[in-house]
Scaffold this active site. Structure first.
Site, short mmCIF file in Angstrom:
data_model
loop_
_atom_site.label_atom_id
_atom_site.label_comp_id
_atom_site.label_asym_id
_atom_site.label_seq_id
_atom_site.Cartn_x
_atom_site.Cartn_y
_atom_site.Cartn_z
N SER A 15 0.68 -0.97 -0.29
CA SER A 15 0.23 0.27 0.39
C SER A 15 1.28 1.00 0.29
O SER A 15 1.68 1.35 0.24
CB SER A 15 -1.20 -0.01 0.87
OG SER A 15 -1.55 0.63 1.32
N TYR A 74 -0.66 -0.65 10.14
CA TYR A 74 -0.77 -0.65 8.79
C TYR A 74 -0.33 -0.75 7.81
O TYR A 74 0.44 -1.46 7.70
CB TYR A 74 -3.12 -0.45 8.81
CG TYR A 74 -2.62 -0.74 6.80
CD1 TYR A 74 -3.40 -2.43 6.76
CD2 TYR A 74 -2.72 0.01 6.44
CE1 TYR A 74 -3.84 -2.46 5.46
CE2 TYR A 74 -2.93 -0.05 5.04
CZ TYR A 74 -3.60 -1.33 4.21
OH TYR A 74 -3.69 -1.59 3.27
#
Ligand code: NAP
Length: 247
Positions: free
Chosen positions: A142, A156
């Site tokens: 990501s 995350y």
């Protein structure tokens, strides 16, 4: 024929589009899921509609036992040539100082340990060191890994940075053994991911502020994944490919 690919988290979102596009590219597909067996079966039907074999396998990627069973089941389709580590979770959205340790442990378990378990199982099948014929692995990370995701999910972001490090580290370990390892790093993608994290309006809210004025579709991310899986990317390994619309 392209062989057999396991797509973790293949039942929805990015993973579902990767399954369909990999089938169009000639792969037989193992559609992994955690809980939504019906969604996984619908994806398997999309694969079969393109004349390829499909198998749905329920497995929590953070469980060593589940991952072992999933790779054993995949062998029924033929020798493994591809792995897409797509399954990922984020927990809820909050500043770091407001998160509880249990949420962070679960995110690390799925996003980091889960990827490690699947990478290890894949290398033991694909690498010439183990008598394998080679293969291609794509990890989904990501842009959060470089942006840090402040105010939402720093933990995350850290988990995805760990996956990027495993990507180029492992790529070097297995480069001479016929295995390529790459990552696709998406920006904002229009999937259930945001609603699951308790922020269903996130895509509508953030999309217009992005360089392209919108989020990606899952299919736009899948295109990059399937290229990296394919022999068309034969000299690409250890790469982190942003699919983030200039973000
Ligand atoms: P999604 O729509 O929420 O789908 C998640 C998928 O992962 C589902 O198939 C789910 O299975 C599966 N899954 C969840 N936990 C699992 C576990 N423990 N074991 C096995 N499978 C599990 O997510 P997405 O947006 O497509 O995200 C796919 C990947 O892209 C993730 O790694 C995510 O971090 C990354 N990403 C997403 C975005 C975004 O904006 N959406 C941006 C950058 C990166 P069930 O259907 O059974 O629940």
């Amino acid at each position: 024929m392209s062989g057999v690919v396991i797509v973790t988290g293949g039942s929805r979102g990015v993973g579902a589009e990767v399954c369909a596009l990999a089938a169009a590219d000639g792969f037989d597909v193992v559609v992994n899921y955690a809980s939504d067996g019906e969604a996984a079966e619908a994806v398997a039907e999309r694969v079969r509609a393109q004349g390829r074999q499909a198998l749905t396998v329920r497995a929590d990627v953070s469980s060593e036992e589940d991952v072992t069973a999933m790779f054993a089941a995949a062998a029924s389709l033929g020798p493994l040539t591809g792995l897409v580590n797509n399954a990922g979770v984020v927990g809820s959205a909050a500043r770091l100082d407001e998160h509880d340790a249990e949420t962070v442990r679960r995110v690390m378990d799925v996003n980091v340990t889960g990827v490690f378990l699947c990478l290890r199982a894949a290398v033991r099948r694909m690498s010439s060191r183990y008598g394998g014929d080679g293969g291609s692995i794509v990890n989904i990370t990501s842009v959060a890994a470089r942006l840090g995701a402040p105010g939402e999910w720093v933990h995350y972001a850290a988990s995805k940075a760990a996956v990027e490090t495993m990507t180029f580290g492992l790529a070097k370990e297995v480069a001479a053994e016929g295995v390529r390892v790459n990552a696709v790093s998406p920006g904002l993608v229009d999937t259930d991911f945001h609603a699951t994290a308790g922020v269903p309006d996130r895509v509508a809210r953030l999309g217009p502020s992005l360089p392209m004025g919108r989020a990606a579709t899952p299919g736009e991310v899948a295109e990059a994944v399937v290229w990296l899986l394919s022999p068309r990317a034969s000299y690409t390994s250890g790469a982190i490919l942003p699919v983030a619309g200039a973000r």
